[in-house]
Design a protein around this motif. Structure first.
Motif, PDB file in Angstrom:
ATOM      1  N   UNK A 178       0.595  11.305   5.346  1.00  0.00           N
ATOM      2  CA  UNK A 178      -0.090  11.982   5.441  1.00  0.00           C
ATOM      3  C   UNK A 178      -1.756  11.406   5.559  1.00  0.00           C
ATOM      4  N   UNK A 179      -2.174  10.967   3.755  1.00  0.00           N
ATOM      5  CA  UNK A 179      -2.975  11.023   3.168  1.00  0.00           C
ATOM      6  C   UNK A 179      -3.481   9.989   3.612  1.00  0.00           C
ATOM      7  N   UNK A 180      -2.392   8.771   3.071  1.00  0.00           N
ATOM      8  CA  UNK A 180      -2.375   6.743   2.835  1.00  0.00           C
ATOM      9  C   UNK A 180      -2.273   5.757   4.802  1.00  0.00           C
ATOM     10  N   UNK A 205       2.601   6.151  -7.350  1.00  0.00           N
ATOM     11  CA  UNK A 205       1.965   7.374  -8.018  1.00  0.00           C
ATOM     12  C   UNK A 205       2.641   8.910  -8.282  1.00  0.00           C
ATOM     13  N   UNK A 206       4.617   8.495  -7.903  1.00  0.00           N
ATOM     14  CA  UNK A 206       5.004   9.765  -6.846  1.00  0.00           C
ATOM     15  C   UNK A 206       4.848  10.906  -6.384  1.00  0.00           C
ATOM     16  N   UNK A 207       4.622  10.010  -4.791  1.00  0.00           N
ATOM     17  CA  UNK A 207       3.857  10.838  -4.198  1.00  0.00           C
ATOM     18  C   UNK A 207       5.332  10.564  -2.825  1.00  0.00           C
ATOM     19  N   UNK A 208       5.631  11.713  -2.541  1.00  0.00           N
ATOM     20  CA  UNK A 208       6.566  11.821  -1.030  1.00  0.00           C
ATOM     21  C   UNK A 208       6.022  10.688  -0.011  1.00  0.00           C
ATOM     22  N   UNK A 245       3.875  12.855   1.743  1.00  0.00           N
ATOM     23  CA  UNK A 245       2.437  12.568   1.290  1.00  0.00           C
ATOM     24  C   UNK A 245       1.861  11.230   1.681  1.00  0.00           C
ATOM     25  N   UNK A 246       2.458  10.455   1.735  1.00  0.00           N
ATOM     26  CA  UNK A 246       2.008   8.670   1.851  1.00  0.00           C
ATOM     27  C   UNK A 246       2.073   8.894   3.491  1.00  0.00           C
ATOM     28  N   UNK A 297       0.813  -1.175  -0.113  1.00  0.00           N
ATOM     29  CA  UNK A 297       0.887   0.316  -0.482  1.00  0.00           C
ATOM     30  C   UNK A 297       1.181   1.297  -0.129  1.00  0.00           C
ATOM     31  N   UNK A 305      -5.476   5.317   7.224  1.00  0.00           N
ATOM     32  CA  UNK A 305      -5.541   4.439   7.406  1.00  0.00           C
ATOM     33  C   UNK A 305      -5.183   3.371   9.193  1.00  0.00           C
ATOM     34  N   UNK A 359       3.857   1.079  -1.154  1.00  0.00           N
ATOM     35  CA  UNK A 359       4.740   1.801  -2.382  1.00  0.00           C
ATOM     36  C   UNK A 359       3.082   2.150  -3.374  1.00  0.00           C
ATOM     37  N   UNK A 360       2.292   1.705  -3.722  1.00  0.00           N
ATOM     38  CA  UNK A 360       1.529   2.204  -4.671  1.00  0.00           C
ATOM     39  C   UNK A 360       1.105   3.543  -4.328  1.00  0.00           C
ATOM     40  N   UNK A 361       1.339   3.611  -2.858  1.00  0.00           N
ATOM     41  CA  UNK A 361       1.687   5.640  -3.902  1.00  0.00           C
ATOM     42  C   UNK A 361       2.730   6.295  -3.934  1.00  0.00           C
ATOM     43  N   UNK A 362       4.031   5.454  -3.324  1.00  0.00           N
ATOM     44  CA  UNK A 362       5.159   6.161  -4.445  1.00  0.00           C
ATOM     45  C   UNK A 362       5.262   6.256  -5.340  1.00  0.00           C
TER      46      UNK A 362
END
Lengths: 307, 317
Positions: free
Chosen positions: B209-211, B200-203, B206-207, B193, B215, B195-198
């Protein structure tokens, strides 16, 4: 040539069929256009060097002499491969033979593993991926994972997640809505979720979740889409939906799919790369690799002698 | 209608075929589980029977008066407010700190020596009796530096007892629970999960905070609920750092004057009024104990709803 012969049931009265596993055969790589000097039987073909004519305009990515090791243990050895737009490239081979590692290196996800080291060159549109900003690279080379992994937020927010820029610029919901719809349509999920985009994404079924993950990856409009066994956790119906989707997508993006499922590779792939123990054994058009494999190990794998 | 899947029952495995030890073990598990329910119901039932008759709305909202006379001693408004205030202050401090520590431990945790140090630090705080925390707190907050948290007495000594100081020490009680549950929640989010955020080009920020934090929200809510229960139930810190008196104010600034003043909580109120403790008003003690129980149970159910612990599907590992 070293051959390991293993007998599964020694106690059985009838001798079991002998399964041959060839451990150190030389790689036989056949590129499209090369006139098959490697006709299997251990003929030594040097690791691939693509002829200039192979560098078609549609080539998006290029892997050259890629070697990846985890804490010194080599997982991918000296692999050279092109990734082209307009075709699906399928990486096949037994478990633990470096397919996923190769895939993950394409958008530098291997760097998340502290022990991983990499040699060789990976280029995206001629530019070395190491020179690109990693967040930009990963927007251009998106990835879908083996397990469906929607984020704990609404369907809309999942798709919009990649679109929302970090930092100051934050597009509003109104600007994002058309792009979210478009991505969901491309992933073939729009009709099922259009009436309630605010629903938590984790409430969707497994197949829907995986298509949502594809939509999420497509929303950032990548040039290359990496799929790591995207159907291995799904039922046949969802699998078919996703396979259809992959075949449709190849016109717009270069698709690389890792799969254990040979039939699936046969159904979706235009080109197939067979990897064995970290090495690229054979690369060529799907019909050739499956119908007329040149390397002995490929033939044995494709015919089900091992794996 | 058995066209789709006939509902057939095969021979069931019977515990009768088990060894004696296995059967005793199974019985012990049943007894333990049911026994806990019985004890829990007994506590609630006992407090309900003993307490409900004395819980009068007027007492809930009338001020406490220090008096040995039953009729003239007023209600338990003061301890009620005290309990709620301490919960709010303690959680307000512990929640961001605890989440921060847990995020650092699970998502960064390097150098590993420092991570181990932080981990054992949290464990030590978790294992320290609250009376020790209270004495330590008193020693610290009576320092001149912290005079602004309570008030300076005539003669220059710092009083050191206030809702501020008690709330800060209460946050130490809450902290380990919040750290533990947040860590557990973050760990249970599979790596793919992230890695899925990374991918998508997320730092990483951000991962998180947002994921990851969304969760982990149900787990964080569980930890906060447990922590609130612990704060509501603690007595030692209240006696030493809050005074165990009626609400007193310090200064003229509204709100701040209450926070800088002393007070009591339902726990010290029970202790001060029960004949088993120091008082002679068992009815009021039972009533206050019942109110305390209601608060804690309500917290549990309330946060269950907010935290959305129900109806969530988890990821596959």
């Amino acid at each position: 040539m070293d051959e390991v012969t293993s007998t599964a049931h020694r106690a059985a009265a009838v001798p079991p069929p002998v399964r041959r596993i060839v451990l150190d055969d030389q790689p036989t790589v056949v590129t499209p256009g090369a006139n098959g000097n490697g006709n299997g039987n251990g003929t030594r073909t040097p690791a691939v060097r693509f002829a200039a004519s192979d560098t078609a305009a549609r080539e998006r990515m290029r892997v050259e002499e890629l070697t990846i090791a985890y804490a010194g243990r080599v997982a991918v050895r000296d692999v050279t491969l092109p990734v082209r737009q307009g075709e699906v490239l399928s990486l096949i081979g037994p478990s633990g033979c470096g397919k996923t590692t190769l895939l993950r290196s394409l958008n530098r996800l291997t760097e998340l593993t502290p022990t991983a080291t990499r040699g060789g060159r990976i280029a995206l549109d001629g530019q070395d991926v190491d020179e690109l900003d990693v967040t930009l690279l990963r927007r251009r080379v998106a990835m879908v994972f083996q397990q469906p992994n929607p984020f704990p937020m609404s369907i809309f927010d999942n798709v919009a997640y990649g679109l929302r820029e970090q930092g100051t610029k934050r597009p509003g919901k109104r600007d994002l809505a058309p792009r979210v719809e478009e991505a969901l349509r491309r992933a073939g999920l729009w009709d099922e979720v259009a009436d309630d985009l605010g629903r938590p994404a984790l409430r969707l079924s497994g197949g829907q979740q995986q298509r949502l993950c594809i939509a999420r990856a497509l929303a950032v409009e990548p040039e290359v889409l990496l799929l790591d066994e995207p159907c291995s956790a799904l039922d046949p119906r969802s699998t078919q939906t996703i396979e259809d989707l992959i075949v449709r997508l190849r016109a717009e993006v270069a698709v690389v799919i890792v799969t254990h499922n040979l039939q699936q590779a046969f159904r979706v792939a235009d080109h197939v790369a067979f990897m064995y123990l970290g090495e690229l054994v054979e690369y060529g058009p799907a019909a050739d690799v499956f119908g007329n494999p040149r390397a002995r190990r490929t033939r044995e794998y494709v015919s089900g002698s091992f794996g | 209608m058995s066209a789709v899947a006939p509902r057939r029952k095969g021979a069931k495995e019977s515990a009768a075929t088990w060894s004696v030890l296995d059967r005793v073990g199974l019985a012990a598990c049943w007894v333990a589980g049911i026994g806990l329910c019985v004890v829990c119901l007994a506590i609630i039932g006992f407090m309900f029977v003993k307490g409900i008759q004395y819980v009068r709305p007027d007492l809930l909202f009338s001020r406490t008066i220090a008096s040995s006379n039953e009729a003239g001693s007023g209600g338990y408004f003061d301890p009620l407010v005290g309990t709620l205030l301490l919960i709010v202050i303690g959680i307000a401090i512990a929640l961001p700190l605890g989440i921060g520590i847990a995020v650092w431990l699970t998502e960064y945790g390097r150098p590993s020596g420092l991570a181990r140090l932080v981990e054992s630090g949290v464990e030590v705080v978790a294992g320290t009796p609250s009376i020790v925390l209270a004495i330590f707190g008193l020693a610290v907050f009576q320092g001149k530096l912290f005079a602004f948290l309570s008030f300076t007495q005539q003669g220059g000594g710092v009083w050191g007892r206030s809702f501020f100081t008690a709330g800060i020490m209460m946050s130490l009680i809450a902290l380990p629970l919040i750290v533990a549950s947040t860590r557990e929640a973050l760990r249970s989010i599979p790596n793919h999960v992230r890695e899925a955020s990374y991918a998508l080009g997320k730092t990483r920020a951000a991962t998180i905070r947002r994921v990851l934090l969304p969760g982990a929200r149900p787990g964080i809510a569980t930890g906060a609920t447990l922590a609130m229960g612990r704060i509501a139930g603690d007595t030692a810190i209240v006696i030493l750092l809050l005074g165990g008196s009626a609400l007193t104010t310090q200064g003229n600034v509204p709100v701040l004057n209450i926070l800088k003043g002393g007070g009591s909580t339902l726990t010290t109120f029970v202790y001060a009024n029960s004949p088993a403790g120091e008082g002679n008003k068992p009815d009021k003690a039972y009533a206050a104990a019942f109110v305390l129980l209601v608060i804690v149970v309500a917290l549990n159910f309330g946060l269950d709803l907010i935290g959305g612990r129900r109806g969530r599907t988890a990821w596959t590992k």
